[in-house]
Design an enzyme around this catalytic site. Structure first.
Site, short mmCIF file in Angstrom:
data_model
loop_
_atom_site.label_atom_id
_atom_site.label_comp_id
_atom_site.label_asym_id
_atom_site.label_seq_id
_atom_site.Cartn_x
_atom_site.Cartn_y
_atom_site.Cartn_z
N TRP C 327 0.85 -1.21 0.00
CA TRP C 327 0.00 0.00 0.00
C TRP C 327 0.87 1.25 0.00
O TRP C 327 0.51 2.28 -0.53
CB TRP C 327 -0.92 -0.03 1.22
CG TRP C 327 -1.74 1.21 1.39
CD1 TRP C 327 -2.98 1.47 0.89
CD2 TRP C 327 -1.37 2.38 2.12
NE1 TRP C 327 -3.40 2.71 1.26
CE2 TRP C 327 -2.44 3.30 2.03
CE3 TRP C 327 -0.24 2.76 2.86
CZ2 TRP C 327 -2.41 4.56 2.63
CZ3 TRP C 327 -0.21 4.01 3.45
CH2 TRP C 327 -1.29 4.90 3.33
N HIS C 328 2.06 1.13 0.62
CA HIS C 328 2.91 2.29 0.75
C HIS C 328 3.54 2.72 -0.56
O HIS C 328 3.98 3.86 -0.68
CB HIS C 328 4.03 2.02 1.77
CG HIS C 328 3.54 2.01 3.16
ND1 HIS C 328 3.06 0.88 3.78
CD2 HIS C 328 3.44 2.99 4.08
CE1 HIS C 328 2.69 1.18 5.01
NE2 HIS C 328 2.91 2.46 5.22
N GLY C 329 3.62 1.81 -1.51
CA GLY C 329 4.20 2.26 -2.77
C GLY C 329 4.48 1.13 -3.72
O GLY C 329 4.44 -0.05 -3.37
N PHE C 485 1.82 8.84 -0.63
CA PHE C 485 1.05 7.60 -0.77
C PHE C 485 -0.38 7.82 -1.27
O PHE C 485 -0.91 8.89 -1.11
CB PHE C 485 0.96 6.88 0.57
CG PHE C 485 2.32 6.54 1.12
CD1 PHE C 485 2.65 6.85 2.42
CD2 PHE C 485 3.26 5.96 0.33
CE1 PHE C 485 3.90 6.56 2.90
CE2 PHE C 485 4.52 5.66 0.81
CZ PHE C 485 4.84 5.97 2.11
#
Lengths: 369, 79, 485
Positions: C327-329, C485
């Site tokens: 989800w962070h990248g 994000f």
């Protein structure tokens, strides 16, 4: 409506809350504002120093010990001295070209370069020249590829923000917000405190006829000569600076900012209208830093964009970011990005004068002196 | 099977899985009322209930119960 | 617009005045103002993506109503699936498309096939990771009968675009947020001062601690070869502190701002450094994200795998944590980070301790037992090791850091133990102690009572904190980690 405001303020809970908020925010903001205004380390809030500097420049003196001065305001003051004049070469761009000076006596070069020149700075200085009625025959626009990096935020252009906003036809009222931010700026406050705590005697800007001094010196056309520390830096220090710097300006640089590209196009549209001969200047990097920059996606994209732009718009491109193409070595630099003054001037004017043999002859005889 | 009977059996399962003999269930009881009952133990309870009653719930059913009462209704419909 | 700028102060003050003067007793005015100011806030940051936000809001508003009106389970499921797929699709496209292309190209390259695939110049909308999650959770909650679809478009639009949380969370749940919009908010001195205190606390953590650590840590990461192993390890711990101060500080400000508007939003941090195992840690760190993934990924997976016993739970946890990471990248480093965190759960699952609640006993001074302190430190170490992956630009840089650490230079004093770092650590130490003794409060300096007498010490504390901020805070730093994000 007054009834509503009455209800709002005098509802008991809100009244107490407003007192709470006031007690905390107001004294602190006031304290910051007072310290900033009184100490004013970069002399931006109090205009006396600016007048003093402008007078010196008007009399043809160079200015040194400009340690805390706001560069943008200084260059604006320099420009003002040349109101309504005709200049042979106007220089705009970042610190790489701040050392450029006139190659021969017969040519006037006005250097309005500022550190970390952002697109707003270019447009502000364009507007400043327009407003002061400065006519220029040629304009050399030096561009650093980091110009298009949206991740690199530098707000120093705000010192001339009203000119940028004027260019963009936006209301001057926004300047009020900028001024407010400066007066209550926490970072400016910290500078003020630091200058109060410093035990060294405050170095105030002064006039001089010497080009080389202990601290950086600007001549009356805005051209910079670095201070002792930089001029006498050991090559090993230079090289270590070059190999360690991956300029914050290139951090996270993965794509070109579209809004900057738009403003960039506007800049050249406006310059074209002035009728001046336009040059785009690429200033070479120290070989060790250049190697690392070649790995940056944004850097490569930007270089491609700039060169393509010059071709498409029929603008003379002079110079290169690649030091070996320019025949430069580690010894040609003070640090990762800045060529030594003599080298920078020779580098630039050879390329600008390349068509003009007379100029080159004059230039070379001046160099020999 | 009557709902009361189901409730009693489910209560027993709760007491065993959550390791707490003092748990008392009513139709309105939900996870906020019982400390040991969270999303993780919920699944353990489901597995135990499915095994005990020999039934299978769908994911949607499991996720949509708001309290014990709704769970019991669902069990009853499957026995 | 950063919360720590004067522009935001101006923005929020105007909203505050209008909201409480003209909005008293009027839901329409209050919610309308929230919506206008939220779109203004988003537009100032990224006006080109505003249409996307508005269109997505309209689509999901419609989907919610469709789900509610459906007569049978089947069509409810279809509309929900459309919503979930759309939300994930938007997220995948804007965030991960280039990543997939690059990974494919790299893969083909390594097996000798040269591809000419170019990545696209996709502009990532600000807050996309946050608002898509809000939209997806909305359709899922409606489908699961946990709430009725919102008939009022303004209410729904405020939920999606609420400016304190649009850029960096916390990620609110619709069933907790939307009902608050359905009746007028009344100003109370409690939520006013509570909000103000939380804003100041968040400001202090972010500007004094996080923003000062940021350039120091950046310097180490950009020039790894110049630093000893011990320095690199030290930088990992400093980055953990920076992340906590930065993100919990920003969350505190968002929560505080919301309280000033009479709205309660989700909690995001619950003193993560007091966790005694990794499972607790993730229940205390970035709670709104991990809670979201727990409810919508882990739990459904766990339900599906429920007959596989421990193995089922382990599989569900690993998938969940990999998603937390990703989800962070769009980077393999995040995927491996997630995998690493998931694997750390295995001992806990096998010992059957997953659902055990933490019960800490305190010693005479009110501090935790030594054993527990060691466990807390252990958890922080495990997380700090993960930073090797999390902070790296690519797996190669992670490997470079590991090599830099695993050599004799680890037995030396860290080189970055400057005067500044020393006092930052002292400040952080005091912060941790304060948080420990006040761990039953939402945030360390939350007042217990709001009478005139009780508030005075808090105002003094505020002065001290703000003095630190204006004298020593790093206001030039703009690198807020969670904005990308």
């Amino acid at each position: 409506m007054w009834a509503q405001i009455h209800l709002f303020i005098f509802s008991f809970d809100m009244k107490r809350f407003l007192i709470y908020a006031f007690i905390i925010v107001v004294p602190i903001l006031t304290g910051i504002g007072i310290v900033n205004y009184v100490v004013d380390p970069a002399h931006v809030l109090n205009k006396q120093m600016q007048r003093f500097i402008a007078d010196g420049i008007g009399q043809g003196y160079s200015i040194t010990n400009l340690i805390n001065q706001d560069e943008r305001i200084f260059k604006r003051n320099v420009a003002e001295v040349y109101s309504k004049d005709t200049i042979d070469y106007l220089i705009l761009g970042p610190s790489q070209i701040m050392t450029i000076t006139s190659p021969v006596d017969s040519i006037t070069v006005l250097n309005l370069g500022v550190s970390a020149c952002r697109i707003q700075d270019y447009l502000a200085f364009y507007e400043i020249c327009k407003e002061y009625g400065i006519h220029y025959v040629n304009v050399l626009v030096a561009i650093d590829p980091s110009l298009f990096n949206e991740e690199f935020v530098d707000v120093r252009w705000k010192s001339n923000s009203q000119y940028y906003y004027r260019f963009k036809n936006r209301k001057d009222e926004i300047k009020i917000v900028d001024d407010f931010e400066k007066l209550f700026s926490v970072s400016y406050f910290q500078e003020a405190i630091k200058s109060l705590q410093s035990s060294e005697p405050q170095m105030e800007p002064c006039y001089t006829k010497e080009t080389e001094n202990i601290n950086s010196t600007y001549d009356c056309f805005g051209s910079l000569t670095y201070g002792e520390t930089y001029r006498e830096m050991a090559q090993s220090k230079t090289d270590s600076l070059a190999s360690n710097e991956l300029h914050g300006s290139f951090a996270n640089y993965n794509s070109l900012s579209m809004s900057t590209q738009k403003d960039f196009e506007l800049l050249f549209d406006s310059l074209r209208i002035t009728g001046a001969n336009i040059y785009i200047v690429e200033s070479p990097y120290h070989p060790m830093l250049y190697d690392r920059l070649m790995e940056s996606k944004g850097f490569c994209q930007a270089v491609e964009y700039i060169e393509q732009f010059a071709v498409t718009n029929n603008i003379r491109l002079c110079g290169t970011y690649n030091p070996s193409d320019a025949g430069l070595k580690n010894e040609s630099f003070y640090d990762g990005a800045h060529m030594k003054k003599e080298i920078a001037n020779e580098f630039l004017f050879r390329r600008v004068f390349h068509n003009n043999q007379d100029m080159i002859n004059n230039f070379e005889s001046a160099l020999r002196e | 099977m009557e709902k009361n009977q189901i409730l009693a059996e489910v209560q027993e399962i709760f007491r065993e899985v959550l390791d707490n003999e003092e748990i008392v269930l009513a139709n309105e009881t939900n996870a906020d009322d019982i400390e040991e009952w969270d999303s993780l133990t919920h699944i353990q309870l489901i597995v135990a209930i499915e095994k005990h009653f020999k039934i299978k719930f769908t994911s949607l059913e499991i996720l949509s119960w708001k309290n014990v009462g709704e769970m019991i209704d669902c069990i009853k419909s499957k026995i | 617009m950063l919360f720590t700028s004067y522009r935001f102060l101006l923005f929020f003050t105007s909203l505050f005045v209008l909201y409480w003067i003209f909005g008293r007793k009027s839901v329409k005015v209050q919610n309308g103002l929230l919506l206008v100011f939220s779109y203004l806030f988003y537009g100032i940051a990224e006006w080109r993506m505003l249409p996307l936000l508005i269109v997505a809001t309209i689509v999901f508003y419609w989907l919610g109503i469709k789900i509610d009106k459906s007569n049978n389970i089947h069509s409810r499921k279809i509309f929900t699936h459309i919503g979930v797929l759309l939300g994930i699709g938007v997220l995948l496209y804007f965030k991960y498309f280039n990543f997939f292309i690059e990974s494919f190209a790299y893969f083909f390259d390594t097996i000798g096939i040269h591809t000419n695939i170019h990545t696209f110049n996709i502009l990532m909308p600000l807050g996309v990771s946050y608002f898509t999650f809000k939209l997806i959770s909305y359709v899922l909650e409606v489908e699961r009968w946990k709430m009725e679809a919102t008939k009022n478009f303004v209410d729904f639009a405020v939920y999606v675009s609420f400016f304190p949380t649009i850029m960096a969370g916390p990620i609110d749940r619709p069933n907790k947020f939307i009902p608050q919009l359905q009746s007028p908010r009344v100003f109370s001195i409690e939520s006013g001062i509570d909000g103000g205190q939380q804003i100041i606390w968040g400001l202090f953590k972010k500007v004094l601690i996080a923003d000062n650590l940021s350039p120091i840590i950046d310097g180490v990461w950009e020039n790894m070869s110049n630093y000893s192993g011990s320095t690199l390890v030290f930088a990992l711990f400093l980055y953990t502190i920076q992340m906590y101060a930065d993100f919990s500080g920003y969350s505190d400000m968002a929560i505080g701002v919301s309280k000033l508007l009479g709205i309660r939003i989700a909690k995001n941090f619950n003193y993560p450094f007091f966790a005694t195992n990794i499972k607790e840690f993730w229940q205390r760190w970035h709670i709104s994200l991990t809670g979201w993934l727990t409810d919508y990924v882990f739990t459904p997976l766990h339900i599906r795998f429920r007959d596989l016993g421990n193995f089922g739970m382990i599989l569900a946890i690993i998938i969940n944590m990999v998603l937390v990471g990703m989800w962070h990248g769009a980077n393999w480093t995040y995927a491996v980070f997630g995998l690493y965190q998931g694997l750390l759960f295995i001992p806990i699952i096998l010992k059957g301790k997953m659902h055990k609640k933490q019960k800490l006993q305190t010693t005479i001074l009110g501090l935790p037992k030594f054993v527990d302190i060691c466990k807390m430190f252990g958890v922080v170490c495990l997380y700090a090791i993960g930073i090797i992956l999390f902070r790296a630009e690519n797996l190669g840089q992670s490997w470079e850091m590991i090599r830099g650490i695993c050599n004799l230079s680890i037995f030396s004093l860290p080189q970055i133990l400057t005067h500044k770092v020393q006092w930052l650590l002292s400040v952080f130490f005091i912060l941790v102690i304060t948080e420990w003794y006040n761990r039953d409060r939402e945030y360390a300096i939350q007042p217990l009572s709001y009478s005139l007498k009780s508030i005075i010490p808090y105002i003094l504390i505020d002065y001290i904190l703000l003095f630190f901020v204006i004298f020593k805070g790093n206001v030039g730093a703009n690198s807020f980690i969670y904005f990308q994000f």
